[in-house]
Write a protein that holds these residues in place. Sequence first.
Motif, PDB file in Angstrom:
ATOM      1  N   SER A 171     -30.925   2.681  15.892  1.00 32.28           N
ATOM      2  CA  SER A 171     -29.570   2.316  15.497  1.00 32.28           C
ATOM      3  C   SER A 171     -29.277   2.864  14.109  1.00 32.28           C
ATOM      4  N   THR A 176     -28.897   7.863  17.142  1.00 31.91           N
ATOM      5  CA  THR A 176     -28.481   8.214  18.499  1.00 31.91           C
ATOM      6  C   THR A 176     -28.049   9.660  18.679  1.00 31.91           C
ATOM      7  N   HIS A 182     -23.918   7.922  14.371  1.00 32.79           N
ATOM      8  CA  HIS A 182     -23.557   8.691  15.561  1.00 32.79           C
ATOM      9  C   HIS A 182     -22.914  10.037  15.218  1.00 32.79           C
ATOM     10  N   THR A 209     -23.143   3.010  24.553  1.00 39.43           N
ATOM     11  CA  THR A 209     -23.791   2.662  23.291  1.00 39.43           C
ATOM     12  C   THR A 209     -22.867   1.820  22.436  1.00 39.43           C
ATOM     13  N   ASP A 210     -23.452   1.063  21.503  1.00 37.47           N
ATOM     14  CA  ASP A 210     -22.700   0.261  20.534  1.00 37.47           C
ATOM     15  C   ASP A 210     -21.604  -0.555  21.202  1.00 37.47           C
ATOM     16  N   TYR A 236     -27.605   4.483  30.644  1.00 41.25           N
ATOM     17  CA  TYR A 236     -28.109   4.195  29.295  1.00 41.25           C
ATOM     18  C   TYR A 236     -27.221   3.106  28.713  1.00 41.25           C
ATOM     19  N   GLU A 276     -27.056   0.310  25.368  1.00 41.62           N
ATOM     20  CA  GLU A 276     -27.682  -0.120  24.124  1.00 41.62           C
ATOM     21  C   GLU A 276     -28.324  -1.493  24.275  1.00 41.62           C
ATOM     22  N   THR A 319     -29.741  -3.259  21.161  1.00 43.33           N
ATOM     23  CA  THR A 319     -30.096  -3.265  19.745  1.00 43.33           C
ATOM     24  C   THR A 319     -31.033  -4.413  19.404  1.00 43.33           C
ATOM     25  N   HIS A 346     -30.963   2.412  21.202  1.00 43.41           N
ATOM     26  CA  HIS A 346     -30.214   1.996  20.016  1.00 43.41           C
ATOM     27  C   HIS A 346     -30.876   0.767  19.382  1.00 43.41           C
TER      28      HIS A 346
END
Length: 308
Positions: free
Chosen positions: A12, A22, A67, A212-213, A231, A233, A235, A271
């Motif tokens: 992350s 990432t 990112h 992601t995120d 995929y 995330e 975290t 992440h």
Amino acid sequence: MKFEVTILGSNSALPTTKRYPTAQVLNVLERFFLIDCGEGTQIQMKRFKVPMSRINHIFISHTHGDHIFGLIGLLSTYALQGRKSDLHIYGHRKLEKLITFQLEILETKKQYNIYFHTIFGQETQTLFEDDKVFVQSFPLKHGAMPCAGFLVKEKERPRTLLADLLDQYNIPIRCRQSLKMGKDFVTESGDVIPNKQLTKDPLPTRSYAFCTDTAPYKKIIPIIKNVDLLYHEATFLKTEAKLAKATYHSTSEQAAEIANEAEVKKLIIGHFSTRFKTLDEHLKEAQTVFENTSLAEDGKKFTIELDR
């Protein structure tokens, strides 16, 4: 006919000596796409033998530094290498302002054109499309920061002709393209030969979704439904669920729950927060909910095979 994801960075916000921020490269039928470009991305490309010059499309999920901090370095390298082919960058409108400003301040002399494409214009948006592949964006849930996920999917292939039967029925070449598209064949005497008698089903299409995120966001489930590879995330662990909620991130368990509800075939989690030195607990937590889960580890490749 390769469909492969290479993890360039799995961490992350803060990089570690083992996990970079990432970035991923997709090879879809020899079309190379870069998704996100955290600090050190081009170093990772060289380390893992990614053909940098073949990347013509870069998709940026959002403008948080982990990112995008590798993007200006990559663009500068392309200029120094004498790149001449066009480069397309997809992201928030602020990204164009940032990159244009950086290139001007650095007085970067480049021989290639950069075309910026703004996303977040609608719920689901087709960003790239050719005769074999398409890439779509869709919104994620990352607080006030606009953030996009990406769906990369092959288009449906034409049906496969059965050569022996084509000869047997004396089917002219001019009619064969329509057979590939699923049409029946009509003889000169008016007899109909069903398409399924002359062709067989094509190989199935393959798909990949990148999320992601984001806090857990059930609106994405219809979009990523049944993808071959997801995929998502992860975290934090569920012990940090309050922190995950406050920062609009997900836990491993929550990522697995999304994968389970979307009925995906395989889940990759990544992440990871720098606070975690090892990731065994992330994997264990996710696999309790969704067994076919793997860790996103820098340098690891995930290949979607073609199966009948």
